[in-house]
Motif scaffolding. Sequence first.
Motif, PDB file in Angstrom:
ATOM      1  N   LYS A 360       0.822  -1.206   0.000  1.00 36.48           N
ATOM      2  CA  LYS A 360       0.000   0.000   0.000  1.00 36.48           C
ATOM      3  C   LYS A 360       0.860   1.261   0.000  1.00 36.48           C
ATOM      4  O   LYS A 360       0.451   2.298  -0.504  1.00 36.48           O
ATOM      5  N   ILE A 361       2.058   1.170   0.567  1.00 38.31           N
ATOM      6  CA  ILE A 361       2.934   2.339   0.673  1.00 38.31           C
ATOM      7  C   ILE A 361       3.752   2.543  -0.601  1.00 38.31           C
ATOM      8  O   ILE A 361       3.794   3.641  -1.165  1.00 38.31           O
ATOM      9  N   VAL A 362       4.427   1.484  -1.081  1.00 40.71           N
ATOM     10  CA  VAL A 362       5.373   1.635  -2.191  1.00 40.71           C
ATOM     11  C   VAL A 362       4.836   1.091  -3.510  1.00 40.71           C
ATOM     12  O   VAL A 362       5.440   1.320  -4.565  1.00 40.71           O
ATOM     13  N   GLY A 363       3.740   0.351  -3.462  1.00 40.17           N
ATOM     14  CA  GLY A 363       3.201  -0.222  -4.696  1.00 40.17           C
ATOM     15  C   GLY A 363       3.610  -1.668  -4.877  1.00 40.17           C
ATOM     16  O   GLY A 363       4.499  -2.192  -4.189  1.00 40.17           O
ATOM     17  N   ARG A 364       2.972  -2.327  -5.819  1.00 44.37           N
ATOM     18  CA  ARG A 364       3.159  -3.755  -6.056  1.00 44.37           C
ATOM     19  C   ARG A 364       4.503  -4.068  -6.704  1.00 44.37           C
ATOM     20  O   ARG A 364       5.205  -5.019  -6.324  1.00 44.37           O
ATOM     21  N   LEU A 365       4.881  -3.289  -7.713  1.00 41.16           N
ATOM     22  CA  LEU A 365       6.067  -3.615  -8.516  1.00 41.16           C
ATOM     23  C   LEU A 365       7.358  -3.674  -7.697  1.00 41.16           C
ATOM     24  O   LEU A 365       8.137  -4.625  -7.848  1.00 41.16           O
ATOM     25  N   VAL A 367       7.756  -4.430  -4.587  1.00 38.84           N
ATOM     26  CA  VAL A 367       7.717  -5.583  -3.684  1.00 38.84           C
ATOM     27  C   VAL A 367       7.973  -6.874  -4.455  1.00 38.84           C
ATOM     28  O   VAL A 367       8.722  -7.749  -4.009  1.00 38.84           O
ATOM     29  N   PHE A 368       7.370  -7.020  -5.650  1.00 37.46           N
ATOM     30  CA  PHE A 368       7.653  -8.184  -6.491  1.00 37.46           C
ATOM     31  C   PHE A 368       9.137  -8.225  -6.868  1.00 37.46           C
ATOM     32  O   PHE A 368       9.761  -9.296  -6.870  1.00 37.46           O
ATOM     33  N   THR A 369       9.686  -7.068  -7.209  1.00 38.72           N
ATOM     34  CA  THR A 369      11.101  -7.006  -7.588  1.00 38.72           C
ATOM     35  C   THR A 369      11.993  -7.397  -6.419  1.00 38.72           C
ATOM     36  O   THR A 369      12.985  -8.120  -6.592  1.00 38.72           O
ATOM     37  N   LEU A 370      11.650  -6.928  -5.213  1.00 37.98           N
ATOM     38  CA  LEU A 370      12.423  -7.298  -4.023  1.00 37.98           C
ATOM     39  C   LEU A 370      12.424  -8.805  -3.819  1.00 37.98           C
ATOM     40  O   LEU A 370      13.473  -9.408  -3.527  1.00 37.98           O
ATOM     41  N   THR A 411       1.185 -14.168  -0.988  1.00 41.45           N
ATOM     42  CA  THR A 411       0.163 -13.154  -0.715  1.00 41.45           C
ATOM     43  C   THR A 411      -0.118 -12.280  -1.929  1.00 41.45           C
ATOM     44  O   THR A 411      -1.283 -11.999  -2.240  1.00 41.45           O
ATOM     45  N   GLN A 412       0.907 -11.884  -2.650  1.00 43.80           N
ATOM     46  CA  GLN A 412       0.728 -10.872  -3.691  1.00 43.80           C
ATOM     47  C   GLN A 412       0.337 -11.439  -5.046  1.00 43.80           C
ATOM     48  O   GLN A 412      -0.301 -10.744  -5.846  1.00 43.80           O
ATOM     49  N   ILE A 413       0.712 -12.686  -5.364  1.00 44.25           N
ATOM     50  CA  ILE A 413       0.212 -13.266  -6.616  1.00 44.25           C
ATOM     51  C   ILE A 413      -1.291 -13.472  -6.505  1.00 44.25           C
ATOM     52  O   ILE A 413      -2.050 -13.207  -7.448  1.00 44.25           O
ATOM     53  N   TYR A 471       6.277  -8.109 -15.485  1.00 47.23           N
ATOM     54  CA  TYR A 471       6.588  -6.716 -15.855  1.00 47.23           C
ATOM     55  C   TYR A 471       5.771  -6.272 -17.072  1.00 47.23           C
ATOM     56  O   TYR A 471       5.331  -5.117 -17.152  1.00 47.23           O
ATOM     57  N   ILE A 472       5.551  -7.186 -18.020  1.00 47.53           N
ATOM     58  CA  ILE A 472       4.742  -6.842 -19.191  1.00 47.53           C
ATOM     59  C   ILE A 472       3.301  -6.566 -18.769  1.00 47.53           C
ATOM     60  O   ILE A 472       2.665  -5.623 -19.256  1.00 47.53           O
ATOM     61  N   VAL A 473       2.773  -7.386 -17.840  1.00 45.43           N
ATOM     62  CA  VAL A 473       1.414  -7.158 -17.325  1.00 45.43           C
ATOM     63  C   VAL A 473       1.309  -5.780 -16.680  1.00 45.43           C
ATOM     64  O   VAL A 473       0.362  -5.025 -16.940  1.00 45.43           O
ATOM     65  N   GLU A 474       2.295  -5.436 -15.852  1.00 45.84           N
ATOM     66  CA  GLU A 474       2.273  -4.128 -15.185  1.00 45.84           C
ATOM     67  C   GLU A 474       2.341  -2.997 -16.213  1.00 45.84           C
ATOM     68  O   GLU A 474       1.630  -1.991 -16.081  1.00 45.84           O
TER      69      GLU A 474
END
Length: 498
Positions: A360-365, A367-370, A411-413, A471-474
Amino acid sequence: MEMNSKGNTNDGFEDYKDEDPKTPASKLPPVARPKQLTAEERREKFHILKNIIIISTAFFLLFSSFQSMANLQSSINPGSGTIALAVLYAALVVSCAFIPTLLIKKLTVKWTMALCVLGYSSYIAAQFYPRHFTLIPTAIILGLGAAPMWSSKCTYLTQVGKRYGEIVGENSEVIITRFFGLFFLFFQSSQVIGNLISSTVLSQGESPRRTEEQLQLCGVNFCPHHNLSSGNVTTIDPPEQSKIYTMASIYLVLSLLASVIIASFVDPLTRFVDETKDASSTGKSGLQLLVATFNHMRHPFQLLIIPLTIWSGVEQGYIGADYTAAYVSCGLGVHMVGYTMICFGVCDAICSISFTPLVKIVGRLPVFTLAAILNAAAIIIMFTWRPTPDNLAMFFIVPALWGTADAVWQTQINALYGVIFPGESEAAFSNYRLWESIGYIINYATHSSLCNTDKLFIVVGFLVIGMIGYYIVELIDRMNWLPKNERGIAKPIDKICS
């Protein structure tokens, strides 16, 4: 919790503030107060909470036994153990399509849970005589029963959550989220207790010391078909049979106790709601859901996200089967598998709670990258590190990194599927279960035939391809490049150019 217009949390009631103390009270909006419950509603509220705790406790006992036993299969039953796990997830895929709705309608939600739990007990009982003809049939029974068991659990929590919201006057979605959060708190904790049991039992007595010849064949050099012997060198020393019997006995008792608890103490769902119409959230039959699942693969986003979903199954299978065998059992001994998987489970549980507010703070992308970076770091370590008892900390660093990343994937997928497929949740999540299960099957089916170097390259391949697809989806989603119909739903890939 819901957010009000000022960004503060509330429980379904608006907070009103008298901006002007001179305003007549008759012109002020009415102040919402907590609903006054009758004695019967208080009793019903208590019984709903009681049932949530009982179901969560039963699943805690069940998965304390099953997950811990599954983590050991590549070490104590090389070959037959991992093949059985691959068969298990293949049976689960078949079961998801045809069995849950039918079984729940025939047996009701409560008795579907109680019966299907026994499928896990049969698999654990097979550990007393682990052969292909005992492990594979019981794995099929478990796999066929797993889908209706999870569906009935989800149905129960969802329906009593709605009823609880009606009783207390709160948003039912908020209540359901709380109930599932409580359930998964118990569920995630099962990794700790179950693995503690296995390591405690297997650590009894004197553990064999690892020789230099044995350590040379560990880590990136590990080959499962050398488990039994490589010349005169045994890469994994199996624990004494008496220890396996003791451990399996404890797990069998826990799994049977889970079924007894559900059968004896869980109230029928009909006590709270009309159960007959709740076996499926949309009323689809198994065949209709199967057709909807395959139709959903025409969605461009679904095609792009398949590799990342498979990766979710592959990475869970790798840490539970390949890492435990190639590094922990080979480098330290089978008795240490449980301790390292406790580290994995604790990091996974803590970060599962932490990453949702972080998104919610930094966005989805980011967190996935991390998560991808953490997995990549762990893979680099496994390629370059030679596991020996002298560097004990490294055995725990890898599962800690992996567990932190796994918290994002689990959780995020799930959350991503809900966001990019609005209004198509049943077919979308059916695809999620299908492709994640295929990831498990790929990993377990190749465990006995491929060396660890090859397995690591497969893991890397799915991670890289999965992240490219994500990344393409985003990019497409942010640039709004995908044509949509009048309802705002993206067009299937075969309709885009028409």
